[in-house]
Design a protein around this motif. Structure first.
Motif, mmCIF file in Angstrom:
data_model
loop_
_atom_site.group_PDB
_atom_site.id
_atom_site.type_symbol
_atom_site.label_atom_id
_atom_site.label_comp_id
_atom_site.label_asym_id
_atom_site.label_seq_id
_atom_site.Cartn_x
_atom_site.Cartn_y
_atom_site.Cartn_z
ATOM 1 N N SER A 153 0.813 -1.224 0.000
ATOM 2 C CA SER A 153 0.000 0.000 0.000
ATOM 3 C C SER A 153 0.844 1.272 0.000
ATOM 4 C CB SER A 153 -0.961 0.011 1.194
ATOM 5 O OG SER A 153 -0.248 -0.018 2.413
ATOM 6 N N GLU A 154 2.086 1.184 0.459
ATOM 7 C CA GLU A 154 2.949 2.366 0.498
ATOM 8 C C GLU A 154 3.135 2.964 -0.896
ATOM 9 O OE1 GLU A 154 7.588 3.314 1.499
ATOM 10 O OE2 GLU A 154 6.533 1.987 2.872
ATOM 11 N N PHE A 155 3.111 2.114 -1.919
ATOM 12 C CA PHE A 155 3.242 2.607 -3.297
ATOM 13 C C PHE A 155 1.997 2.267 -4.128
ATOM 14 C CE2 PHE A 155 5.503 -1.401 -2.853
ATOM 15 C CZ PHE A 155 4.981 -2.182 -3.876
ATOM 16 N N ASN A 156 0.843 2.199 -3.470
ATOM 17 C CA ASN A 156 -0.457 1.986 -4.123
ATOM 18 C C ASN A 156 -0.622 0.626 -4.772
ATOM 19 O OD1 ASN A 156 -1.503 4.539 -3.401
ATOM 20 N ND2 ASN A 156 -0.281 5.459 -5.037
ATOM 21 N N GLY A 157 0.163 -0.373 -4.381
ATOM 22 C CA GLY A 157 -0.052 -1.739 -4.816
ATOM 23 C C GLY A 157 0.637 -2.121 -6.110
ATOM 24 N N ILE A 158 0.470 -3.404 -6.482
ATOM 25 C CA ILE A 158 1.053 -3.943 -7.710
ATOM 26 C C ILE A 158 0.009 -3.824 -8.815
ATOM 27 C CG2 ILE A 158 2.024 -5.972 -8.847
ATOM 28 C CD1 ILE A 158 2.755 -7.003 -6.036
ATOM 29 N N PRO A 159 0.228 -2.911 -9.779
ATOM 30 C CA PRO A 159 -0.754 -2.730 -10.847
ATOM 31 C C PRO A 159 -0.679 -3.856 -11.866
ATOM 32 C CG PRO A 159 1.103 -1.265 -11.200
ATOM 33 C CD PRO A 159 1.355 -1.990 -9.898
ATOM 34 N N ASN A 160 -1.805 -4.120 -12.500
ATOM 35 C CA ASN A 160 -1.862 -5.136 -13.547
ATOM 36 C C ASN A 160 -1.139 -4.596 -14.773
ATOM 37 O OD1 ASN A 160 -2.603 -6.862 -15.658
ATOM 38 N ND2 ASN A 160 -4.563 -7.338 -14.705
ATOM 39 N N ASN A 161 0.006 -5.223 -15.110
ATOM 40 C CA ASN A 161 0.803 -4.762 -16.244
ATOM 41 C C ASN A 161 0.756 -5.755 -17.404
ATOM 42 O OD1 ASN A 161 2.294 -6.781 -15.001
ATOM 43 N ND2 ASN A 161 4.261 -5.819 -15.407
ATOM 44 N N ALA A 162 -0.276 -6.611 -17.418
ATOM 45 C CA ALA A 162 -0.405 -7.582 -18.502
ATOM 46 C C ALA A 162 -0.716 -6.861 -19.803
ATOM 47 C CB ALA A 162 -1.493 -8.595 -18.176
ATOM 48 N N GLY A 163 -0.236 -7.408 -20.893
ATOM 49 C CA GLY A 163 -0.374 -6.766 -22.203
ATOM 50 C C GLY A 163 -1.537 -7.305 -23.012
ATOM 51 N N SER A 164 -1.240 -7.845 -24.176
ATOM 52 C CA SER A 164 -2.241 -8.307 -25.134
ATOM 53 C C SER A 164 -3.220 -9.290 -24.502
ATOM 54 C CB SER A 164 -1.531 -8.964 -26.314
ATOM 55 O OG SER A 164 -2.464 -9.491 -27.208
ATOM 56 N N GLY A 165 -4.509 -9.037 -24.702
ATOM 57 C CA GLY A 165 -5.531 -9.953 -24.212
ATOM 58 C C GLY A 165 -5.835 -9.819 -22.734
ATOM 59 N N VAL A 166 -5.309 -8.780 -22.093
ATOM 60 C CA VAL A 166 -5.561 -8.597 -20.653
ATOM 61 C C VAL A 166 -7.056 -8.410 -20.414
ATOM 62 C CG1 VAL A 166 -5.168 -6.089 -20.733
ATOM 63 C CG2 VAL A 166 -4.901 -7.320 -18.581
ATOM 64 N N ASN A 167 -7.574 -9.111 -19.378
ATOM 65 C CA ASN A 167 -8.992 -8.952 -19.047
ATOM 66 C C ASN A 167 -9.206 -8.513 -17.604
ATOM 67 O OD1 ASN A 167 -8.585 -11.205 -17.510
ATOM 68 N ND2 ASN A 167 -9.905 -12.553 -18.701
#
Length: 137
Positions: free
Chosen positions: A96-110
């Motif tokens: 939470s200190e850096f707002n979490g791990i964002p979804n960095n998936a590319g093509s076809g990410v859902n």
């Protein structure tokens, strides 16, 4: 006779900003391979705008693993490893200190999150509590 791991998913909270889930698995040795654990399309919509949840950011993970490790994946055409939980370990991870791990998936990410177990054998266990921040389309 084909058995299956005894798995459960419990939604603890599905609020406007955050959702909290509990996942468990008691393995019979068959394991899990890219099993959807958080289906963002099934989460509640934004209470203000009514927009659907399109992805989540991983904010916190509390876990215990006995005998196996767990890969947490962002679902896409080629799944992206978000984090791996060590085998035979218990920990509380707070991003939470850096707002979490964002979804960095590319093509076809859902936006969904999947689990794959690694090194599983009969009677191995995991228990995971995950807090995620919801994002809307």
């Amino acid at each position: 006779k084909c058995m299956a791991d005894a798995v459960a998913t419990q939604t603890i909270q599905d609020g406007g900003r955050k959702a909290i889930f509990r996942f468990s698995n008691v393995s019979d040795g068959s394991g899990e391979s890219a099993v959807t654990k958080i289906d963002v399309s099934a989460l509640r919509t934004d209470p203000v705008t009514g927009k659907a949840c399109t992805k989540v950011t991983i904010e916190k993970i509390t876990y215990v693993t006995i005998g196996m490790s767990v890969k947490i994946l962002f679902d896409a055409s080629t799944d992206v490893l978000a984090w791996q939980l060590n085998a035979d370990w218990a920990d509380q991870l707070d991003f939470s200190e850096f707002n979490g791990i964002p979804n960095n998936a590319g093509s076809g990410v859902n936006g969904d999150i999947k689990f794959t177990t690694v090194g599983h054998s009969n009677t191995d266990v995991y228990n995971v509590i995950m807090t995620v921040i919801k994002h809307y389309g």
